[in-house]
Design an enzyme around this catalytic site. Structure first.
Site, PDB file in Angstrom:
ATOM      1  N   ASN A   1       0.878  -1.173   0.000  1.00  0.00           N
ATOM      2  CA  ASN A   1       0.000   0.000   0.000  1.00  0.00           C
ATOM      3  C   ASN A   1       0.913   1.219   0.000  1.00  0.00           C
ATOM      4  O   ASN A   1       1.533   1.521   1.013  1.00  0.00           O
ATOM      5  CB  ASN A   1      -0.899  -0.030   1.236  1.00  0.00           C
ATOM      6  CG  ASN A   1      -1.696   1.255   1.404  1.00  0.00           C
ATOM      7  OD1 ASN A   1      -1.767   2.080   0.480  1.00  0.00           O
ATOM      8  ND2 ASN A   1      -2.293   1.443   2.577  1.00  0.00           N
ATOM      9  N   TRP A   2       0.979   1.896  -1.140  1.00  0.00           N
ATOM     10  CA  TRP A   2       1.936   3.000  -1.269  1.00  0.00           C
ATOM     11  C   TRP A   2       1.472   4.281  -0.587  1.00  0.00           C
ATOM     12  O   TRP A   2       2.232   5.232  -0.494  1.00  0.00           O
ATOM     13  CB  TRP A   2       2.200   3.280  -2.744  1.00  0.00           C
ATOM     14  CG  TRP A   2       3.090   2.280  -3.398  1.00  0.00           C
ATOM     15  CD1 TRP A   2       3.761   1.242  -2.792  1.00  0.00           C
ATOM     16  CD2 TRP A   2       3.433   2.218  -4.793  1.00  0.00           C
ATOM     17  NE1 TRP A   2       4.491   0.554  -3.719  1.00  0.00           N
ATOM     18  CE2 TRP A   2       4.310   1.130  -4.965  1.00  0.00           C
ATOM     19  CE3 TRP A   2       3.085   2.978  -5.902  1.00  0.00           C
ATOM     20  CZ2 TRP A   2       4.844   0.790  -6.206  1.00  0.00           C
ATOM     21  CZ3 TRP A   2       3.611   2.638  -7.143  1.00  0.00           C
ATOM     22  CH2 TRP A   2       4.486   1.553  -7.281  1.00  0.00           C
ATOM     23  N   LYS A   3       0.196   4.334  -0.196  1.00  0.00           N
ATOM     24  CA  LYS A   3      -0.348   5.558   0.424  1.00  0.00           C
ATOM     25  C   LYS A   3      -0.099   6.744  -0.527  1.00  0.00           C
ATOM     26  O   LYS A   3      -0.153   6.558  -1.736  1.00  0.00           O
ATOM     27  CB  LYS A   3       0.244   5.746   1.820  1.00  0.00           C
ATOM     28  CG  LYS A   3       0.090   4.449   2.642  1.00  0.00           C
ATOM     29  CD  LYS A   3       0.353   4.588   4.093  1.00  0.00           C
ATOM     30  CE  LYS A   3       0.136   3.231   4.772  1.00  0.00           C
ATOM     31  NZ  LYS A   3       0.274   3.275   6.220  1.00  0.00           N
TER      32      LYS A   3
ATOM     33  N   HIS B   1      -9.260   1.451   5.524  1.00  0.00           N
ATOM     34  CA  HIS B   1      -7.914   1.582   6.106  1.00  0.00           C
ATOM     35  C   HIS B   1      -7.997   2.487   7.336  1.00  0.00           C
ATOM     36  O   HIS B   1      -8.784   3.439   7.362  1.00  0.00           O
ATOM     37  CB  HIS B   1      -6.950   2.166   5.067  1.00  0.00           C
ATOM     38  CG  HIS B   1      -5.522   2.070   5.521  1.00  0.00           C
ATOM     39  ND1 HIS B   1      -4.968   2.977   6.396  1.00  0.00           N
ATOM     40  CD2 HIS B   1      -4.573   1.157   5.262  1.00  0.00           C
ATOM     41  CE1 HIS B   1      -3.715   2.617   6.641  1.00  0.00           C
ATOM     42  NE2 HIS B   1      -3.449   1.512   5.964  1.00  0.00           N
TER      43      HIS B   1
ATOM     44  N   GLU C   1      -6.171   4.813   8.295  1.00  0.00           N
ATOM     45  CA  GLU C   1      -5.957   6.243   8.010  1.00  0.00           C
ATOM     46  C   GLU C   1      -7.238   6.882   7.483  1.00  0.00           C
ATOM     47  O   GLU C   1      -7.510   8.054   7.745  1.00  0.00           O
ATOM     48  CB  GLU C   1      -4.778   6.395   7.024  1.00  0.00           C
ATOM     49  CG  GLU C   1      -3.451   6.179   7.748  1.00  0.00           C
ATOM     50  CD  GLU C   1      -2.357   5.575   6.896  1.00  0.00           C
ATOM     51  OE1 GLU C   1      -2.437   5.606   5.663  1.00  0.00           O
ATOM     52  OE2 GLU C   1      -1.398   5.038   7.506  1.00  0.00           O
TER      53      GLU C   1
ATOM     54  N   GLU D   1      -5.108  -4.845  10.687  1.00  0.00           N
ATOM     55  CA  GLU D   1      -4.056  -3.844  10.859  1.00  0.00           C
ATOM     56  C   GLU D   1      -4.297  -3.115  12.178  1.00  0.00           C
ATOM     57  O   GLU D   1      -5.052  -2.130  12.219  1.00  0.00           O
ATOM     58  CB  GLU D   1      -4.076  -2.827   9.718  1.00  0.00           C
ATOM     59  CG  GLU D   1      -3.745  -3.401   8.368  1.00  0.00           C
ATOM     60  CD  GLU D   1      -3.128  -2.359   7.427  1.00  0.00           C
ATOM     61  OE1 GLU D   1      -2.185  -2.718   6.729  1.00  0.00           O
ATOM     62  OE2 GLU D   1      -3.571  -1.195   7.408  1.00  0.00           O
TER      63      GLU D   1
ATOM     64  N   GLY E   1       2.877   2.004  10.827  1.00  0.00           N
ATOM     65  CA  GLY E   1       3.904   3.053  10.742  1.00  0.00           C
ATOM     66  C   GLY E   1       4.619   3.319  12.052  1.00  0.00           C
ATOM     67  O   GLY E   1       5.196   4.391  12.229  1.00  0.00           O
TER      68      GLY E   1
ATOM     69  N   SER F   1       3.839  -2.351  10.305  1.00  0.00           N
ATOM     70  CA  SER F   1       5.289  -2.479  10.528  1.00  0.00           C
ATOM     71  C   SER F   1       5.855  -3.817  10.069  1.00  0.00           C
ATOM     72  O   SER F   1       6.736  -4.382  10.726  1.00  0.00           O
ATOM     73  CB  SER F   1       5.627  -2.203  12.001  1.00  0.00           C
ATOM     74  OG  SER F   1       5.240  -0.897  12.351  1.00  0.00           O
TER      75      SER F   1
ATOM     76  N   GLY G   1       3.054  -1.225   4.224  1.00  0.00           N
ATOM     77  CA  GLY G   1       3.080   0.208   3.914  1.00  0.00           C
ATOM     78  C   GLY G   1       4.495   0.650   3.574  1.00  0.00           C
ATOM     79  O   GLY G   1       4.982   0.455   2.462  1.00  0.00           O
ATOM     80  N   GLY G   2       5.190   1.230   4.552  1.00  0.00           N
ATOM     81  CA  GLY G   2       6.520   1.819   4.342  1.00  0.00           C
ATOM     82  C   GLY G   2       7.497   0.913   3.603  1.00  0.00           C
ATOM     83  O   GLY G   2       8.210   1.369   2.695  1.00  0.00           O
TER      84      GLY G   2
HETATM   85  P1  13P Z   1       3.383   0.209   7.642  1.00  0.00           P
HETATM   86  O1  13P Z   1       3.814  -1.072   6.996  1.00  0.00           O
HETATM   87  O2  13P Z   1       4.160   1.401   7.183  1.00  0.00           O
HETATM   88  O3  13P Z   1       3.304   0.070   9.131  1.00  0.00           O
HETATM   89  O4  13P Z   1       1.871   0.489   7.131  1.00  0.00           O
HETATM   90  C1  13P Z   1       0.948  -0.525   7.194  1.00  0.00           C
HETATM   91  C2  13P Z   1      -0.240  -0.120   6.422  1.00  0.00           C
HETATM   92  O5  13P Z   1      -0.930   0.824   6.770  1.00  0.00           O
HETATM   93  C3  13P Z   1      -0.563  -0.870   5.196  1.00  0.00           C
HETATM   94  O6  13P Z   1      -1.845  -0.582   4.754  1.00  0.00           O
END
Ligand code: 13P
Length: 254
Positions: free
Chosen positions: A13-15, A98, A100, A170, A176, A216, A237-238
């Site tokens: 997920n590149w956000k 999600h 966020e 999640e 994050g 993470s 994510g990251g």
């Molecule tokens: P991180 O892997 O950066 O913790 O993010 C997880 C995420 O929100 C994937 O949708």
């Protein structure tokens, strides 16, 4: 050990990261690195990069999707994106619910449910995210929160439509934060989610439901997480922003 009836699905997920050129470069680099992987590889990219990402990923193991959409089929909703527009540019799935979106943009289970139903009825697959906050974890409310998010976000989704749904557990405190859930903590939550689905739909739907863990995930914890019985995939994510790092997660079995 009995074989899982579920495929392994590793998603990035590149956000709000990457331009078109950066997306294309990433996919060019990733394709040869994941060629031999038995896992399904998904990338949820920014709206603006979907078309180019789809073109670049053609013929590879990589499937491209979106990170959000509106619940309406179309209409006067300035700045919003409809499911049929995502399909138009080649997206095959969409991430909904999600944390966020839930927390920064105040999306409710009811709103997420309308989006889930719209996505499925228009032909998009859905990755539905659920997870508790740190406060809810501390108060021992994890199961209560997961059950409510699952049942309300998936209300009126048919058994047939459930075949196009993937869940992502999640925990909000792990997203994050460099503080992932332990494999046992994640397994326990996944098992609980699967049990909820078995009760609300039926055991067969639950048995075939892919449940990803997100929060993470890094190359050094992917294998241990994936060793858990009810963890069928990862939502990253990251660590999905670098092709090399992400490929190490996809190839966690090596
Ligand atoms: P991180 O892997 O950066 O913790 O993010 C997880 C995420 O929100 C994937 O949708």
């Amino acid at each position: 050990m009995t074989q899982s009836p579920r495929p392994v699905v590793i998603a990035g997920n590149w956000k709000m990261y990457k331009t078109i050129a950066e997306s294309v470069d990433f996919i060019k680099a990733l394709v040869p690195l994941v060629q031999e992987s038995p896992s399904q590889v998904l990338l949820a990219v920014p709206f603006t990069a979907i078309k180019s990402a789809v073109d670049e990923a053609k013929g590879s193991r990589i499937t491209i999707g979106a990170q959000n959409m509106n619940d309406a089929s179309d209409g006067a909703f300035t700045g919003e994106i409809a499911a049929r527009m995502l399909i138009d540019v080649g997206a095959e799935f969409v991430i909904l619910g999600h944390s966020e979106r839930r927390h920064l943009f105040k999306e409710s289970n009811t709103f997420i449910n309308r989006k889930v139903k719209r996505a499925l009825s228009e032909g998009l697959k859905v990755i539905l995210c659920v997870g508790e906050t740190l406060d809810q974890l501390d108060q021992g409310k994890t199961h209560e929160v997961l059950k409510e998010q699952l049942l309300e976000s998936l209300a009126e989704v048919s058994m047939e439509q459930m075949k196009s749904v993937t869940l992502a557990y999640e925990p909000v405190w792990a997203v994050g934060s460099d503080c992932p859930a332990t494999p046992l903590q994640a397994q326990e939550a996944h098992h609980f989610c699967r049990d909820c689905i078995a009760k609300a739909w039926n055991p067969e739907v639950a048995e075939h439901l892919v449940i990803q863990y997100g929060g993470s995930v890094k190359p050094d914890n992917a294998k241990e997480l994936m060793a858990q019985k009810d963890i069928d995939g990862l939502l990253v994510g990251g660590a999905s922003l670098s092709a090399e790092t992400f490929s190490k997660i996809v190839n966690y079995q090596d």
